[in-house]
Write a protein that holds these residues in place. Structure first.
Motif, PDB file in Angstrom:
ATOM      1  N   GLU A   1      11.011 -42.729 -32.930  1.00  0.00           N
ATOM      2  CA  GLU A   1      10.091 -42.772 -31.789  1.00  0.00           C
ATOM      3  C   GLU A   1      10.825 -43.053 -30.477  1.00  0.00           C
ATOM      4  OE1 GLU A   1       9.424 -46.614 -34.263  1.00  0.00           O
ATOM      5  OE2 GLU A   1       9.816 -44.481 -34.612  1.00  0.00           O
ATOM      6  N   GLN A   2      11.973 -43.729 -30.546  1.00  0.00           N
ATOM      7  CA  GLN A   2      12.766 -43.955 -29.334  1.00  0.00           C
ATOM      8  C   GLN A   2      13.291 -42.637 -28.778  1.00  0.00           C
ATOM      9  OE1 GLN A   2      15.679 -46.678 -31.007  1.00  0.00           O
ATOM     10  NE2 GLN A   2      14.712 -48.428 -30.013  1.00  0.00           N
TER      11      GLN A   2
ATOM     12  N   GLN B   1      12.141 -44.496 -19.806  1.00  0.00           N
ATOM     13  CA  GLN B   1      12.097 -43.158 -19.204  1.00  0.00           C
ATOM     14  C   GLN B   1      12.534 -43.186 -17.755  1.00  0.00           C
ATOM     15  OE1 GLN B   1       8.014 -42.315 -20.021  1.00  0.00           O
ATOM     16  NE2 GLN B   1       8.416 -41.433 -22.052  1.00  0.00           N
TER      17      GLN B   1
ATOM     18  N   THR C   1       7.574 -44.966 -18.888  1.00  0.00           N
ATOM     19  CA  THR C   1       8.006 -46.245 -19.432  1.00  0.00           C
ATOM     20  C   THR C   1       9.264 -46.673 -18.683  1.00  0.00           C
ATOM     21  OG1 THR C   1       9.473 -45.294 -21.101  1.00  0.00           O
ATOM     22  CG2 THR C   1       7.145 -45.578 -21.704  1.00  0.00           C
TER      23      THR C   1
ATOM     24  N   THR D   1      15.180 -51.200 -20.557  1.00  0.00           N
ATOM     25  CA  THR D   1      13.854 -51.057 -21.160  1.00  0.00           C
ATOM     26  C   THR D   1      12.964 -52.232 -20.798  1.00  0.00           C
ATOM     27  OG1 THR D   1      14.418 -52.241 -23.209  1.00  0.00           O
ATOM     28  CG2 THR D   1      14.840 -49.858 -23.159  1.00  0.00           C
TER      29      THR D   1
ATOM     30  N   GLU E   1      10.451 -40.843 -26.974  1.00  0.00           N
ATOM     31  CA  GLU E   1      10.142 -41.489 -25.698  1.00  0.00           C
ATOM     32  C   GLU E   1      11.166 -41.126 -24.633  1.00  0.00           C
ATOM     33  OE1 GLU E   1      10.061 -45.929 -23.614  1.00  0.00           O
ATOM     34  OE2 GLU E   1      10.050 -45.766 -25.804  1.00  0.00           O
ATOM     35  N   ASN E   2      12.450 -41.254 -24.965  1.00  0.00           N
ATOM     36  CA  ASN E   2      13.488 -41.010 -23.971  1.00  0.00           C
ATOM     37  C   ASN E   2      13.602 -39.542 -23.591  1.00  0.00           C
ATOM     38  OD1 ASN E   2      14.084 -43.739 -23.948  1.00  0.00           O
ATOM     39  ND2 ASN E   2      15.712 -43.547 -25.469  1.00  0.00           N
TER      40      ASN E   2
ATOM     41  N   ALA F   1      11.295 -37.541 -23.154  1.00  0.00           N
ATOM     42  CA  ALA F   1      10.234 -37.217 -22.201  1.00  0.00           C
ATOM     43  C   ALA F   1      10.667 -37.423 -20.753  1.00  0.00           C
ATOM     44  CB  ALA F   1       8.987 -38.048 -22.496  1.00  0.00           C
TER      45      ALA F   1
END
Length: 336
Positions: free
Chosen positions: A290-291, A267, A264, A214, A294-295, A297
């Protein structure tokens, strides 16, 4: 969310799979765990991976309680057997017939389901004849308690031997669950080619290298408070091999590549493992909902070949490729 076939079967799973190692029943509270699972479902994730050894069976219980209202046929639940559980007595570990048949019953009760879609040997058991292990797995399948069989962190030779016995027993060994990321590529030389030959897919764990990919860990900087690297309950030990300044410096250089792809860094890391056509799914964990979003996606992302080459150039010789590491993942003895 995209879906992929698992091994040489007609069984499809979400290419982003939610796992609860080191989180449920351990690092995060149950209400947060529930929120993370709900976020996974909202993101289109249908596949959930756990193990009886995670938080000494508590992780299975948390997952079962959270999923109990879902239509069972619409989700896929995976669990594993090998590690010491319960009071950790002399038969509470390994892949003996006794431990497998008792463990599947315990897992089903905690998961609040009549069957698991995939039952996995969490490691290879050097102290139990492989024939005994595979016969027990075959009986679990014939009893309707598992639909398919998988393994985790087995070497190419172990996969070959297990697949041969599975074929004799008329059951389907369709998956292996190894660690795999842009920094940890030890399966590429031997495990992946053998798996392709045998009709076995990889369900990979730690695609973000315990959070290192990350970019949140900076070279020469203090470790972020509340991160896995500061967790004394096990997280700290799992991530420390990736925390050298040489690795962290290279990882920082991946951020511009991610931005060019409108991703990100996390991602990019998840999408990277999914470029391998032997990978059926990348397992993501989370301590915050929210993690998960994000992942998730990263599903369906195609990384152009030129960008894959740039990633290789950036990481260079910090990538671990030694195939012999897989053999060290299974303990030589199964003492609890």
């Amino acid at each position: 969310m995209q879906f992929r076939y698992l091994g040489n079967s007609g069984f499809k799973i979400s290419e982003i799979t939610y796992g609860n190692w080191l989180t449920h029943g351990s690092q995060i509270e149950n209400d947060t765990a529930t929120a993370c699972v709900r976020a996974a479902l909202d993101a289109g994730i249908t596949t959930f991976d756990t193990a009886d050894v995670y938080a000494n069976t508590v992780a299975e219980s948390v997952l079962g309680e959270t999923l109990k209202g879902e239509r069972r046929a619409s989700i896929e639940i995976f669990t594993k057997v090998f590690g010491p559980t319960g009071p950790k007595g002399h038969n509470d570990v390994g892949l003996s017939r006794k431990h497998i048949l008792e463990s599947i019953n315990g897992s089903l009760e905690r998961l609040q389901t009549d069957y698991v879609d995939l039952y996995q040997a969490h490691r290879f058991d050097f102290e139990t004849p492989l024939e005994e292990t595979m016969q027990a797995f075959a009986d679990v399948v014939r009893q309707g308690k598992a639909l398919y069989i998988g393994v985790s962190e087995w070497t190419a030779e172990q996969l070959r031997a297990g697949a041969a016995l599975a074929k004799e027993l008329n059951i389907q060994l369709i998956s292996n669950q190894p660690e795999y990321s842009a920094l940890w590529r030890v399966i590429e030389e031997e495990v992946v080619p053998t798996s392709k030959e045998l009709g076995i897919s990889q369900i990979v764990w730690s695609p973000i290298a315990q959070g290192v990919l990350t970019g949140k860990y900076k070279p020469g900087a203090p470790l972020p408070e509340g991160s896995r690297a500061t967790d004394e309950r096990g997280g700290k030990d799992t991530v420390k091999r990736f925390l050298g300044d040489d690795i962290l410096t290279r990882v920082q250089q991946l951020e511009p590549i991610a931005r060019e792809l409108d991703l990100t860094s996390a991602q990019l890391a998840v999408a990277w493992v999914l470029q391998n056509d032997n990978v059926a799914a990348a397992i993501i964990g989370a301590s915050r909902p929210e993690q998960v979003a994000e992942n998730a996606a990263a599903s369906g992302v195609t990384i152009p070949a030129e960008f894959l080459s740039r990633i290789d150039d950036v990481l260079g010789d910090v990538v671990e490729r030694d195939a012999s590491h897989t053999a060290t993942r299974s303990p030589a003895t199964r003492e609890a």
